[in-house]
Design a protein around this motif. Structure first.
Motif, PDB file in Angstrom:
ATOM      1  N   ASP A 148       0.809  -1.210   0.000  1.00 57.16           N
ATOM      2  CA  ASP A 148       0.000   0.000   0.000  1.00 57.16           C
ATOM      3  C   ASP A 148       0.850   1.270   0.000  1.00 57.16           C
ATOM      4  O   ASP A 148       0.410   2.315   0.450  1.00 57.16           O
ATOM      5  CB  ASP A 148      -0.952  -0.013   1.195  1.00 57.16           C
ATOM      6  CG  ASP A 148      -0.221  -0.080   2.535  1.00 57.16           C
ATOM      7  OD1 ASP A 148       0.987  -0.392   2.533  1.00 57.16           O
ATOM      8  OD2 ASP A 148      -0.858   0.176   3.568  1.00 57.16           O
ATOM      9  N   GLU A 149       2.068   1.186  -0.488  1.00 55.09           N
ATOM     10  CA  GLU A 149       2.977   2.338  -0.539  1.00 55.09           C
ATOM     11  C   GLU A 149       3.295   2.675  -1.989  1.00 55.09           C
ATOM     12  O   GLU A 149       4.282   2.190  -2.557  1.00 55.09           O
ATOM     13  CB  GLU A 149       4.273   2.024   0.217  1.00 55.09           C
ATOM     14  CG  GLU A 149       4.114   1.904   1.705  1.00 55.09           C
ATOM     15  CD  GLU A 149       4.059   3.254   2.402  1.00 55.09           C
ATOM     16  OE1 GLU A 149       4.387   4.284   1.777  1.00 55.09           O
ATOM     17  OE2 GLU A 149       3.668   3.268   3.572  1.00 55.09           O
ATOM     18  N   PRO A 150       2.482   3.509  -2.646  1.00 56.53           N
ATOM     19  CA  PRO A 150       2.715   3.811  -4.053  1.00 56.53           C
ATOM     20  C   PRO A 150       4.044   4.517  -4.314  1.00 56.53           C
ATOM     21  O   PRO A 150       4.592   4.416  -5.417  1.00 56.53           O
ATOM     22  CB  PRO A 150       1.526   4.704  -4.433  1.00 56.53           C
ATOM     23  CG  PRO A 150       0.973   5.206  -3.151  1.00 56.53           C
ATOM     24  CD  PRO A 150       1.307   4.184  -2.116  1.00 56.53           C
ATOM     25  N   MET A 151       4.606   5.196  -3.322  1.00 59.04           N
ATOM     26  CA  MET A 151       5.888   5.882  -3.529  1.00 59.04           C
ATOM     27  C   MET A 151       7.040   4.888  -3.686  1.00 59.04           C
ATOM     28  O   MET A 151       8.007   5.172  -4.376  1.00 59.04           O
ATOM     29  CB  MET A 151       6.175   6.863  -2.386  1.00 59.04           C
ATOM     30  CG  MET A 151       5.218   8.044  -2.352  1.00 59.04           C
ATOM     31  SD  MET A 151       5.057   8.895  -3.946  1.00 59.04           S
ATOM     32  CE  MET A 151       6.706   9.443  -4.233  1.00 59.04           C
ATOM     33  N   LEU A 152       6.941   3.718  -3.070  1.00 59.10           N
ATOM     34  CA  LEU A 152       7.971   2.691  -3.253  1.00 59.10           C
ATOM     35  C   LEU A 152       7.948   2.177  -4.682  1.00 59.10           C
ATOM     36  O   LEU A 152       8.997   1.973  -5.301  1.00 59.10           O
ATOM     37  CB  LEU A 152       7.783   1.547  -2.256  1.00 59.10           C
ATOM     38  CG  LEU A 152       7.836   1.907  -0.765  1.00 59.10           C
ATOM     39  CD1 LEU A 152       7.650   0.652   0.083  1.00 59.10           C
ATOM     40  CD2 LEU A 152       9.109   2.626  -0.405  1.00 59.10           C
ATOM     41  N   VAL A 153       6.740   1.985  -5.218  1.00 61.92           N
ATOM     42  CA  VAL A 153       6.588   1.544  -6.614  1.00 61.92           C
ATOM     43  C   VAL A 153       7.131   2.625  -7.553  1.00 61.92           C
ATOM     44  O   VAL A 153       7.823   2.329  -8.531  1.00 61.92           O
ATOM     45  CB  VAL A 153       5.110   1.215  -6.919  1.00 61.92           C
ATOM     46  CG1 VAL A 153       4.904   0.943  -8.401  1.00 61.92           C
ATOM     47  CG2 VAL A 153       4.655   0.024  -6.087  1.00 61.92           C
TER      48      VAL A 153
END
Length: 126
Positions: free
Chosen positions: A75-80
């Motif tokens: 649930d961490e779009p910034m990691l993607v």
């Protein structure tokens, strides 16, 4: 503190360096395998979330990049986004190898992730 070391012996060449990113000491290891790149960035001493990124080969003129979370925070779009930035930069520099990225971070802010992308790309240009 900026500590750097390089090893290009069998079986895998790798670089290990440390950077201060947004007040956190961040250890970065870049390993170059024959068929993949492995990048580990940690502020907590462990691997953290593991992502897999690759360039999709197809008939399209514009490249497509696929990023998926293997283990960890989904649930961490910034990691993607961080993995996508790295694979795009690597692709632009001529590499077609996929990327396995491990992010063990205290801080998942945009500034931290930009700092990691910048540190990895600066080191890869050497």
């Amino acid at each position: 503190m900026n500590i750097e070391s390089s090893t290009s012996q069998f079986p895998v060449s790798h670089f290990n360096f440390s950077r201060q990113i947004k007040g956190n000491e961040t250890e970065i290891i870049i390993s170059s395998y024959e068929d993949h790149f492995l990048v580990i960035a940690t502020q907590i001493g462990t691997m953290g979330t593991i992502l897999y990124a690759r360039k999709e080969e197809g008939v399209s003129i514009n490249p497509t990049f696929n990023v998926s979370v293997i283990f960890g925070k989904r649930d961490e779009p910034m990691l993607v986004a961080c993995a996508r930035q790295l694979i795009e930069h690597m692709s632009l520099s001529g590499s077609s190898r996929p990327l396995v990225l491990s992010l063990g971070l205290r801080d998942h802010s945009v500034e931290t992730l930009k700092g990691i992308v910048s540190a990895v790309m600066d080191h890869c240009k050497r």
